[in-house]
Design a protein around this motif. Structure first.
Motif, short mmCIF file in Angstrom:
data_model
loop_
_atom_site.label_atom_id
_atom_site.label_comp_id
_atom_site.label_asym_id
_atom_site.label_seq_id
_atom_site.Cartn_x
_atom_site.Cartn_y
_atom_site.Cartn_z
N TYR A 184 0.86 -1.16 0.00
CA TYR A 184 0.00 0.00 0.00
C TYR A 184 0.91 1.23 0.00
O TYR A 184 2.08 1.14 0.37
CB TYR A 184 -0.90 0.01 1.24
CG TYR A 184 -1.94 -1.10 1.22
CD1 TYR A 184 -1.57 -2.42 1.45
CD2 TYR A 184 -3.27 -0.83 0.96
CE1 TYR A 184 -2.50 -3.44 1.41
CE2 TYR A 184 -4.22 -1.84 0.93
CZ TYR A 184 -3.83 -3.14 1.16
OH TYR A 184 -4.75 -4.14 1.12
N GLN A 240 1.07 5.72 0.63
CA GLN A 240 0.43 6.93 1.12
C GLN A 240 1.26 8.13 0.73
O GLN A 240 2.41 8.28 1.19
CB GLN A 240 0.25 6.88 2.64
CG GLN A 240 -0.57 8.03 3.19
CD GLN A 240 -0.99 7.80 4.63
OE1 GLN A 240 -0.44 6.96 5.33
NE2 GLN A 240 -1.99 8.54 5.07
N LYS A 281 -2.65 12.58 1.45
CA LYS A 281 -3.62 11.66 0.87
C LYS A 281 -3.80 10.45 1.76
O LYS A 281 -2.99 10.16 2.62
CB LYS A 281 -3.18 11.23 -0.53
CG LYS A 281 -3.16 12.36 -1.54
CD LYS A 281 -2.89 11.84 -2.94
CE LYS A 281 -2.95 12.95 -3.97
NZ LYS A 281 -2.72 12.43 -5.34
N GLN A 282 -4.89 9.72 1.50
CA GLN A 282 -5.14 8.50 2.26
C GLN A 282 -4.27 7.36 1.72
O GLN A 282 -3.83 7.37 0.57
CB GLN A 282 -6.61 8.12 2.15
CG GLN A 282 -7.55 9.05 2.91
CD GLN A 282 -8.97 8.52 2.95
OE1 GLN A 282 -9.43 7.85 2.03
NE2 GLN A 282 -9.68 8.81 4.03
N GLU A 303 -3.51 3.97 0.08
CA GLU A 303 -4.22 3.28 -0.99
C GLU A 303 -3.50 2.00 -1.37
O GLU A 303 -2.29 1.86 -1.19
CB GLU A 303 -4.35 4.18 -2.23
CG GLU A 303 -3.03 4.56 -2.86
CD GLU A 303 -3.20 5.38 -4.13
OE1 GLU A 303 -4.32 5.87 -4.40
OE2 GLU A 303 -2.20 5.53 -4.86
N ALA A 320 -3.72 -1.91 -8.45
CA ALA A 320 -4.45 -0.66 -8.66
C ALA A 320 -4.30 -0.28 -10.13
O ALA A 320 -3.26 -0.54 -10.75
CB ALA A 320 -3.88 0.44 -7.77
#
Length: 120
Positions: free
Chosen positions: A37, A39, A43-44, A46, A60
């Motif tokens: 993941y 970040q 931002k969050q 993801e 993604a």
């Protein structure tokens, strides 16, 4: 308990490549899905990519065709090969693992993160 340790981050120019590694260690009975993941600032966190213990992968849309996730089950290690890097890939990358520590107990673990910076 279980520890995840990432390595391989750094500074690279746009178009370049980096390979991230993450090793899971500790009281491990089995490791199920593993993933990466990321970040970016402001931002969050993801999803970038995940891989199951049998090797099924998920990416993604933003990294498809450029990133490849793989794992070595014998070493409890997951990799992320990142090619054709873009400035928008700049983020802290976190390793995640779904770990069973016994037949009964199962938990989700995170690494401390590794910084990837892509300059334009």
């Amino acid at each position: 308990q279980v520890q995840l340790v990432e390595s391989g981050g750094g500074l690279v120019q746009a178009g370049g490549s980096l390979r991230l590694s993450c090793v899971a260690s500790g009281s491990i009975f089995s490791v199920n899905a593993m993933g990466w993941y990321r970040q970016a600032p402001g931002k969050q966190r993801e999803l970038a990519a995940t891989i199951t213990s049998s090797g099924s992968t998920n990416y993604a849309d933003s990294v498809k065709g450029r990133f490849t996730i793989s794992r070595d089950n014998a070493k409890n290690t997951v990799y992320l090969q990142m090619n054709s890097l873009k400035p928008e890939d700049t983020a802290v990358y976190y390793c995640n693992a779904d770990v069973r520590t016994s037949l009964i107990f199962r938990n989700d673990y995170w690494g401390q993160g590794t910084q990837v910076t892509v300059s334009s």
